[in-house]
Design an enzyme around this catalytic site. Structure first.
Site, PDB file in Angstrom:
ATOM      1  N   SER A 196       1.225  -1.211   0.194  1.00 51.59           N
ATOM      2  CA  SER A 196      -0.458   0.032  -0.574  1.00 51.59           C
ATOM      3  C   SER A 196       1.201   0.969  -0.175  1.00 51.59           C
ATOM      4  CB  SER A 196      -0.630   0.054   1.238  1.00 51.59           C
ATOM      5  OG  SER A 196      -1.106   1.364   1.719  1.00 51.59           O
TER       6      SER A 196
HETATM    7  N1  LIG Z   1      -6.340   8.020   1.796  1.00 53.68           N
HETATM    8  C1  LIG Z   1      -5.799   7.101   2.892  1.00 53.68           C
HETATM    9  C2  LIG Z   1      -6.202   6.033   2.217  1.00 53.68           C
HETATM   10  C3  LIG Z   1      -6.260   4.709   2.882  1.00 53.68           C
HETATM   11  C4  LIG Z   1      -6.068   3.471   1.442  1.00 53.68           C
HETATM   12  O1  LIG Z   1      -7.621   3.200   0.995  1.00 53.68           O
HETATM   13  N2  LIG Z   1      -5.866   2.361   1.818  1.00 53.68           N
HETATM   14  C5  LIG Z   1      -6.193   0.758   1.325  1.00 53.68           C
HETATM   15  C6  LIG Z   1      -5.017   0.374   0.795  1.00 53.68           C
HETATM   16  S1  LIG Z   1      -4.079   1.344  -0.269  1.00 53.68           S
HETATM   17  C7  LIG Z   1      -6.842   0.114   2.262  1.00 53.68           C
HETATM   18  O2  LIG Z   1      -6.532  -0.061   3.751  1.00 53.68           O
HETATM   19  N3  LIG Z   1      -7.691  -0.436   1.123  1.00 53.68           N
HETATM   20  C8  LIG Z   1      -8.777  -1.578   1.849  1.00 53.68           C
HETATM   21  C9  LIG Z   1     -10.375  -0.437   2.448  1.00 53.68           C
HETATM   22  O3  LIG Z   1     -10.372   0.177   2.380  1.00 53.68           O
HETATM   23  O4  LIG Z   1     -10.933  -1.324   2.187  1.00 53.68           O
HETATM   24  C10 LIG Z   1      -5.040   7.300   3.708  1.00 53.68           C
HETATM   25  O5  LIG Z   1      -3.681   8.531   3.028  1.00 53.68           O
HETATM   26  O6  LIG Z   1      -4.549   6.153   4.290  1.00 53.68           O
END
Ligand SMILES: N[C@@H](CCC(=O)N[C@@H](CS)C(=O)NCC(=O)O)C(=O)O
Length: 239
Positions: A14
């Site tokens: 990520s």
């Molecule tokens: N804007 C957030 C984005 C976080 C995000 O979307 N992370 C993704 C991985 S890159 C995630 O956790 N996805 C799993 C989900 O949303 O269930 C940040 O910068 O922390």
């Protein structure tokens, strides 16, 4: 009294996690690594959702103070651990700090969003990126290229790197994972080389995650190819 720990919940593939990880390392924060496997939906388990109802990584638990949103975590880390030695990463002087904030918000709202939207079919299905979405990505890279050229300084906000450089670098690692070429953006490309070289924790915090994404995409593409071949054969036998 209960012992309270500082925990970093992350997934190496990520980009936002990589931004926070580099910041933690640069600030020499003492923390426990808590890997969360998104492919196994570990972030959807009840214990994780209780901690972060938005079920995203990175999530930071600082002795029971829970925070998510990568750029907010980076700002918090600087507010808490900033000192004479590292304050250049997030200057206190209002105008200097505002420049860093502007670039952090550009990274989150425009650049990283453009990267996510363009590569979504490739990352989730093994299909080619969405050509209709490439324009916003190109516009964002063009903007960064011009910004660096006009600014005439080595980093996004001045003579020294800040957390905005770290956030943008983390976003750019997704372009590397997708084998997207950006050499045509000369100043920007030189900045990428410079920041990778000068942020000494870059390799440790980014390279394995980039490879994980590359491998994941390769697997999805192979599965998609098989699926299409199967559908092609099925349609031939129907005729
Ligand atoms: N804007 C957030 C984005 C976080 C995000 O979307 N992370 C993704 C991985 S890159 C995630 O956790 N996805 C799993 C989900 O949303 O269930 C940040 O910068 O922390």
């Amino acid at each position: 009294m209960a012992w309270l720990s500082t925990e970093f919940y992350y997934y190496k593939a990520s980009p936002p996690c990589r931004a926070v990880w580099m910041t933690l390392k640069l600030l020499k924060v003492d923390f426990e690594e808590k890997p969360v496997d998104l492919l196994k939906a570990e972030n959807k388990r009840p214990w994780f959702i209780r901690m972060n109802p938005q079920h995203t990584v990175p999530t930071f638990n600082d002795q029971s103070f829970i925070l998510w949103e990568s750029r907010a975590i980076m700002m918090y880390l600087m507010n808490k651990h900033g000192n004479e030695e590292n304050q250049y990463l997030y200057p206190k002087e209002p105008e200097e700090r505002a420049k860093v904030d502007r670039m952090l918000f550009f990274d989150m709202g425009t650049l990283y969003q453009a990267i996510k939207d363009y590569f979504a079919p490739k990352l989730h299905q093994g299909l080619p990126p969405d050509p209709e979405k490439e324009n916003l990505l190109k516009t964002s890279l063009d903007y960064l290229d011009n910004h660096l050229e006009m600014g005439g300084v080595p980093y996004l906000c001045g003579e020294r790197p800040t957390i905005a450089d770290i956030a943008v670098l983390a976003s750019i690692t997704e372009l590397d994972a997708m084998d997207y070429q950006y050499k045509c953006y000369g100043e920007f490309n030189r900045w990428v080389e410079r920041i990778k070289e000068n942020i000494k924790v870059y390799k440790e915090c980014c390279e394995e995650g980039i490879k994980m994404t590359k491998d994941h995409v390769k697997q999805l593409e192979a599965d998609m190819k098989k699926q299409m071949e199967k559908e092609r054969k099925a349609s031939l036998t129907k005729k």
